[in-house]
Design a protein around this motif. Sequence first.
Motif, PDB file in Angstrom:
ATOM      1  N   SER A   4       0.840  -1.208   0.000  1.00  0.00           N
ATOM      2  CA  SER A   4       0.000   0.000   0.000  1.00  0.00           C
ATOM      3  C   SER A   4       0.866   1.245   0.000  1.00  0.00           C
ATOM      4  O   SER A   4       0.571   2.224  -0.694  1.00  0.00           O
ATOM      5  N   ASP A  31      -5.702  -0.648  -4.538  1.00  0.00           N
ATOM      6  CA  ASP A  31      -5.123  -1.185  -3.303  1.00  0.00           C
ATOM      7  C   ASP A  31      -6.087  -2.188  -2.674  1.00  0.00           C
ATOM      8  O   ASP A  31      -7.017  -1.803  -1.972  1.00  0.00           O
ATOM      9  N   GLU A  32      -5.842  -3.450  -2.936  1.00  0.00           N
ATOM     10  CA  GLU A  32      -6.685  -4.529  -2.410  1.00  0.00           C
ATOM     11  C   GLU A  32      -8.171  -4.188  -2.535  1.00  0.00           C
ATOM     12  O   GLU A  32      -8.895  -4.140  -1.537  1.00  0.00           O
TER      13      GLU A  32
HETATM   14 MG   LIG Z   1      -2.199  -2.550   2.283  1.00  0.00          MG
END
Ligand SMILES: [Mg+2]
Lengths: 262, 289
Positions: free
Chosen positions: A52, A182-183
Amino acid sequence: MSEKREEMQNPVVEINGVNKSYGHHQVLYDIDLTVDRGETVCVIGPSGSGKSTLLRCINFLEEIDAGQIWVNDTLIGYRVANGRLHEMREREACKQRVDIGMVFQHFNLFPHMTALQNITLSPVLNKGVPKAEARAHGLELLERVGLKGRENHYPSQLSGGQQQRVAIARALAMKPFLMLFDEPTSALDPELVGEVLSVMRDLAKSGSMTLIVVTHEIGFAREVGDRVVFMDEGRVVEIGPPEKLLDSPKEERTKAFLSAVL
Amino acid sequence: MTNVSITDAKDVREQIDPDAAVVPVRHWGRLLLSVVVALLVLQVFWSFATNPFIHWEVVASFLLAPTILKGLLATLEISVIAVVLSTVIAVVVAVMRMSKSVVLSTVAFGYVFVFRGIPLIVLLILVGNIGLFMKQVSLGIPFTDITFFSAPTNRIFTPFVASIIGLSLCASAYMSEIVRGGLLSIGRGQYQAAMALGMDGRQTLRYILLPQAMRVIVPPMGNEFITTIKMSALVAVIAGGDLLTVAQSISGVNYRTIEMLFVATFWYLAVVAASSIIQHFVERFTAEK
Ligand SMILES: [Mg+2]
Ligand SMILES: Nc1ncnc2c1ncn2[C@@H]1O[C@H](COP(=O)(O)OP(=O)(O)OP(=O)(O)O)[C@@H](O)[C@H]1O
């Protein structure tokens, strides 16, 4: 002709020797990574490995301590003048972010605005798009992510998967050339993951967009990723095409991670 | 008792009359207490109503007296202007307090500390008598001779203006903490999303943070408004020309001190009731979504 070739050769994202610490805690070590135009790069790795943070550095949500990040041949966060780096003013940094879309794990929609308002806010404010045009484009995008008719819903009235698709539409509304994910599916119930992945798959297959996707969905990385990056403890451990990296990893740490998640 | 046999239970079921109303539990203690409390309250009202020292006809005759209404208007003006002014100051101080600049955040901290710490009545007397130690008010560049504007203090700081400034300084210190709390209640994700969309700090504050903070801010802010209205009575100590000031000056002439206080009380309650109703609707409006 020659200009086009040059453009083809130049990567969209070029990360050179990036280091980043939070206080005394170093989270990124000498990161090198280049991403070509139209490419989809998936980043995998254990929790806390800095995935991240790396994404946030690319659109300058975080400052880096050393190294350089070039996006479309412009340096992120700094201006070059007389051979020296100058910190950017806020306004300039904002200008750079306008062309880079980002989608977050927890959607981060603005809860006090409808789906359509979420989408049209920044194009109107920061790209000078007339309201009516932004609205029309917003409705188009909502249809594209399968949310026709939901434009007047507030985020709290939408499921997680729907919220994330609005968030993708919101990022796309800025007409970015690069999208950072991000995910995007890890906060979703399993049955909602598919709808979001399919929107992302369409985006990747359209070919015009460059995507960097941090994900735990190994299946998605295998199917959609042009290359997969494995990160561990703040370092890029291994980069390769999905079938190679996922099926016959060279590094021990990659093997260990994959055998744990698969 | 505990050993109800199956046949007994069956009997009981058959006994239930499905059409009969349920017999409610009688709360005898509660009933008794209600009667006692009601009697006490009646007694209080009765003693006020029949008190030979209170001339209610005087109260009634002054309720709508022009002087009283003028004082009421002044109270409303002072309160509304102070509330608007202190809301603006509160937002500025709250944002300064959260600034990365140590100077700005320290100044904001000091502002809140000082004006929350000084008792309002002391602050009002100080501001009301500012002419005693500051003869001239001027605006210019510090430590230079350049001034844009200068005037005798007493011309600008009339009791009315001093009242507004005193109240605003105090109320804004409290309110800025409320605003700051509201801004802090918004998660990092909202800032990041706004930044990622290319929005700058000012846009983020205006379009993302403040509208969301409103929900947290509005209820305590409403209370702060009502408190300010009530606190405005304190400006009587500097003869602010408000409701209490005029009520007291009338009683100085006709010696009807208690009656005039009742007149003021009536209007304060009326204003607070009206504000509470407005507050209720504003809260309902911001709580939607
Ligand atoms: Mg992360
Ligand atoms: N704002 C911050 N302040 C201090 N430390 C941070 C901050 N953000 C992240 N970290 C630390 O940096 C390291 C990397 O975090 P990061 O969120 O980039 O990991 P990640 O690979 O995305 O993990 P996950 O898969 O759990 O999301 C972690 O050790 C984390 O504790």
